[in-house]
Scaffold this active site. Sequence first.
Site, PDB file in Angstrom:
ATOM      1  N   LYS A  47       0.822  -1.217   0.000  1.00 28.65           N
ATOM      2  CA  LYS A  47       0.000   0.000   0.000  1.00 28.65           C
ATOM      3  C   LYS A  47       0.854   1.266   0.000  1.00 28.65           C
ATOM      4  O   LYS A  47       0.329   2.352  -0.270  1.00 28.65           O
ATOM      5  CB  LYS A  47      -0.941   0.012   1.215  1.00 28.65           C
ATOM      6  N   HIS A  94      -2.962 -12.727  -0.120  1.00 28.64           N
ATOM      7  CA  HIS A  94      -3.859 -12.516   1.021  1.00 28.64           C
ATOM      8  C   HIS A  94      -5.250 -12.021   0.625  1.00 28.64           C
ATOM      9  O   HIS A  94      -6.132 -11.925   1.474  1.00 28.64           O
ATOM     10  CB  HIS A  94      -3.226 -11.618   2.094  1.00 28.64           C
ATOM     11  N   HIS A  95      -5.463 -11.706  -0.664  1.00 25.10           N
ATOM     12  CA  HIS A  95      -6.819 -11.369  -1.114  1.00 25.10           C
ATOM     13  C   HIS A  95      -7.394 -12.389  -2.097  1.00 25.10           C
ATOM     14  O   HIS A  95      -8.403 -12.139  -2.739  1.00 25.10           O
ATOM     15  CB  HIS A  95      -6.869  -9.959  -1.718  1.00 25.10           C
TER      16      HIS A  95
END
Length: 410
Positions: free
Chosen positions: A252, A303-304
């Site tokens: 991010k 992780h998604h």
Amino acid sequence: MLTEKEKIDKLTLLGTELNHIQDLDIMMEKILTESRLFVNADAGSIYIMENDRLRFTYTQNDTLQQRLKPGEKLIYSTFSMPVDKKTLAGYVTLTGQPLNLDDVYSIDPASPFQFGRQFDETACYRTQSALTIPLTTPMGKTLGVLQVINARDPDGRAIPFSDRDVMVMMHFAGIASVTLERAQMTRALLLRMIKMAEMRDPKETGAHVNRVGGYAVELYEKWARRRDIPEDEIQKKRDLLRMAAMLHDVGKVGISDTILKKPGKLDEQEYEIMKHHSMMGARLFASSQSDFDDTAAAVALNHHEKWNGSGYPGYIDVTTGEPLPEYRRPDGRASGKAGEDIPVFGRIVALADVFDALSSIRVYKPAWDEAKVLETLEKDAGTHFDPELVEIFLGSLDVMRSIQQRYKDE
Ligand code: C2E
Ligand code: SIN
Ligand code: SIN
Ligand code: FE
Ligand code: FE
């Protein structure tokens, strides 16, 4: 026993081999094995300084090993001791000088250090000669000690270590020090990366990443025990996973503030950009120089993903972001990974992250109460989440709640 020629050949080879092996544990075990071979020592250990204590971190012992069944491993309760001059390891750490003792059971009573016999007594072993070498970095910092025990003559009887053995062991200690220092620097660097991600994104707080790391290792331990994965492997992977889980959203840092800090719902286009964070995180660790890089890349990338294949980014080439040729769907996107094709650490962090996101306040949502969060996990088991992991999670609620309490948002 090795001949001189074999020793020289081995030494040259080890230097090059060590440059290729990056994993700290493998490297330290290898240094112990090779150095023991050189000085023909029955046993050896490495003690490492951790928060002003010396920890007995790696150990090998041929005699004790031979008493076990083939394939069985020596179990040591890793113990630690304060760094003072009363133990051999502490004395050498503090003085920075090697110590070569012919028989540790006949140390002069007036000497500052004595040998602690508890280990021998527990293991039914007789330590006789001991050579303890400080692990001192080129900058002069002592990180611990390398210790070899019981040099043996050709008949296997314990004899003292020679001055030449001291020289040889100093060489190995040099390699071990540099290796250890590099690993410790990497750790410090990761902690700075976590801090940086935290400064960038107001909700990726230390508390949030600590909670996700905590839930993740708890899930992994229970999952691994069900599969009879050996305890030492579980412990090792646990440490890798905790750090990797803390860095799951580090990608991010590459998302603009307007999107990252938008105080409301993202539109479709913004969400598409946001989704790049998993791939960008994976890129940071793509050099794949260690087990840690591989673990962190797998967690960030996966992780998604969702159990039923509807997650992102799916089967892509991490360096280009393009779908892998055989996984390109008609709409041009990559198909999602599904079920056990999603690496287990990705499945684990997916669950840990969503549990925490739902339980916490976000710029775009309030915190949900626990009943509603658990209902969602149950409802999404088998679609979003690995159903076995949801089962483990719900069976470990006490632990999960205590992690929540320990790392509360300010
Ligand atoms: P995050 O806030 O850490 O959320 C992680 C994941 O938790 C989300 O992944 C989603 O699976 C789940 N989640 C979070 N909030 C909700 C919710 O209210 N309902 C449900 N059913 N699930 C929720 P996702 O969707 O891939 O989002 C990834 C990241 O994108 C989020 O991380 C957040 O940083 C950002 N994001 C997603 N939606 C929005 C939004 O509407 N507004 C803003 N500002 N950011 C968003
Ligand atoms: C050592 O200090 O090197 C051996 C362990 C002990 O003395 O307690
Ligand atoms: C692992 O434990 O690293 C692999 C197991 C899995 O992905 O299912
Ligand atoms: Fe994420
Ligand atoms: Fe997160």
